[in-house]
Scaffold this active site. Sequence first.
Site, mmCIF file in Angstrom:
data_model
loop_
_atom_site.group_PDB
_atom_site.id
_atom_site.type_symbol
_atom_site.label_atom_id
_atom_site.label_comp_id
_atom_site.label_asym_id
_atom_site.label_seq_id
_atom_site.Cartn_x
_atom_site.Cartn_y
_atom_site.Cartn_z
ATOM 1 N N MET A 64 32.745 -3.135 49.926
ATOM 2 C CA MET A 64 33.307 -4.288 49.198
ATOM 3 C C MET A 64 34.815 -4.113 49.137
ATOM 4 O O MET A 64 35.303 -3.091 48.651
ATOM 5 C CB MET A 64 32.758 -4.357 47.766
ATOM 6 N N SER A 74 29.878 -16.161 54.776
ATOM 7 C CA SER A 74 29.247 -16.082 53.458
ATOM 8 C C SER A 74 29.032 -17.484 52.906
ATOM 9 O O SER A 74 29.992 -18.215 52.639
ATOM 10 C CB SER A 74 30.143 -15.287 52.508
ATOM 11 N N ASP A 117 33.390 -6.882 53.220
ATOM 12 C CA ASP A 117 33.147 -8.137 52.502
ATOM 13 C C ASP A 117 34.202 -8.319 51.411
ATOM 14 O O ASP A 117 34.278 -7.520 50.470
ATOM 15 C CB ASP A 117 31.743 -8.081 51.882
ATOM 16 N N ASP A 154 24.793 -14.450 49.310
ATOM 17 C CA ASP A 154 25.245 -13.718 48.127
ATOM 18 C C ASP A 154 24.351 -14.065 46.937
ATOM 19 O O ASP A 154 24.406 -15.181 46.415
ATOM 20 C CB ASP A 154 26.702 -14.066 47.816
ATOM 21 N N MET A 207 23.597 -8.773 44.552
ATOM 22 C CA MET A 207 24.491 -8.326 43.476
ATOM 23 C C MET A 207 23.728 -8.518 42.173
ATOM 24 O O MET A 207 24.033 -9.411 41.366
ATOM 25 C CB MET A 207 25.797 -9.114 43.520
ATOM 26 N N HIS A 226 22.781 -10.035 50.538
ATOM 27 C CA HIS A 226 23.586 -9.126 49.718
ATOM 28 C C HIS A 226 23.201 -9.332 48.253
ATOM 29 O O HIS A 226 23.566 -10.336 47.641
ATOM 30 C CB HIS A 226 25.073 -9.462 49.973
ATOM 31 N N MET A 232 23.475 -13.416 43.132
ATOM 32 C CA MET A 232 24.127 -12.912 41.913
ATOM 33 C C MET A 232 23.295 -13.253 40.683
ATOM 34 O O MET A 232 22.774 -14.363 40.585
ATOM 35 C CB MET A 232 25.513 -13.548 41.779
HETATM 36 C C1 DX5 Z 1 31.855 -11.656 46.728
HETATM 37 C C2 DX5 Z 1 30.867 -11.878 47.827
HETATM 38 C C3 DX5 Z 1 31.460 -12.255 49.124
HETATM 39 C C4 DX5 Z 1 32.313 -13.517 49.081
HETATM 40 C C5 DX5 Z 1 33.454 -13.293 50.011
HETATM 41 O O1 DX5 Z 1 31.226 -11.122 45.637
HETATM 42 O O2 DX5 Z 1 30.075 -10.721 48.046
HETATM 43 O O3 DX5 Z 1 30.489 -12.333 50.156
HETATM 44 O O4 DX5 Z 1 31.646 -14.677 49.436
HETATM 45 O O5 DX5 Z 1 34.314 -14.368 49.899
HETATM 46 P P1 DX5 Z 1 35.768 -14.347 50.543
HETATM 47 O O6 DX5 Z 1 35.591 -14.144 52.031
HETATM 48 O O7 DX5 Z 1 36.300 -15.704 50.192
HETATM 49 O O8 DX5 Z 1 36.531 -13.212 49.913
HETATM 50 ZN ZN ZN Z 2 28.756 -10.710 49.864
#
Ligand code: DX5
Ligand code: ZN
Length: 227
Positions: A141, A12, A179, A39, A72, A70, A41
């Site tokens: 998740m 990620s 994830d 990611d 969000m 991904h 967001m």
């Molecule tokens: C969180 C993200 C993840 C994040 C995971 O909202 O969707 O992809 O980067 O990070 P780690 O592996 O550090 O939990």
């Molecule tokens: Zn993610």
Amino acid sequence: MPNNKPVILAPSLLSSDFGRLREELAALEHAGIEWVHWDVMDGMFVPNITLGPPIIAKLRKDSRLFFDVHLMIEAPGRYLKEFVDAGADVLCIHAEAEVHLERAVSEIARLGAKPAVALNPHTPLDHVHYLLPELYMVLIMSVNPGFGGQSFIPFCKDKICELKTMITQAGATTLIQVDGGVSPENTGELVACGADVLVSGSAFFGRPPYPERHQAFLDAAALGAKR
Ligand code: DX5
Ligand code: ZN
């Protein structure tokens, strides 16, 4: 039952150096990695803001990695074309964020990307049950989305096992992605439950060199697959 499919690691980029994304992508390829996890967001669906289509599109031109995007973001159905045009190979939307989930999933496929749906830790598997034949992947998740470096929520392991049974019973080929809080330490048990794609941010980027870290995940996955 042993899992014979090769497990995929999708680092990620949230935990990478955002000022050197081009170099980070090249370093992942050099480490033998095939997938990279983006990611996105919006500061609404999750309390954090990252990046959008222009950055992905710019970096798509120089990378052969499989782009796993991904989203969000609230009401992701508004932006599917932008992310597919930017170069998403897999486009993953949250069940909690989209009222017309089936319509958005079929639209992703129509646009030419592989559709995936993500479920927050508390969201029941029922939300994807009827969609499994249409889904390339379901993302479980294992932390509340928004930030890297959080701890794996233990009940999510049961959810992975239950999803694996649901997929098998449906006769579907849907991949299971996990994830949040994934590391070589818990990789074995997640793979034993049925995880196919492991996302890792902090546990990957925080422990270079990347080729060795990639191998540590693969070794742990191989042990899990024999269980
Ligand atoms: C969180 C993200 C993840 C994040 C995971 O909202 O969707 O992809 O980067 O990070 P780690 O592996 O550090 O939990
Ligand atoms: Zn993610």
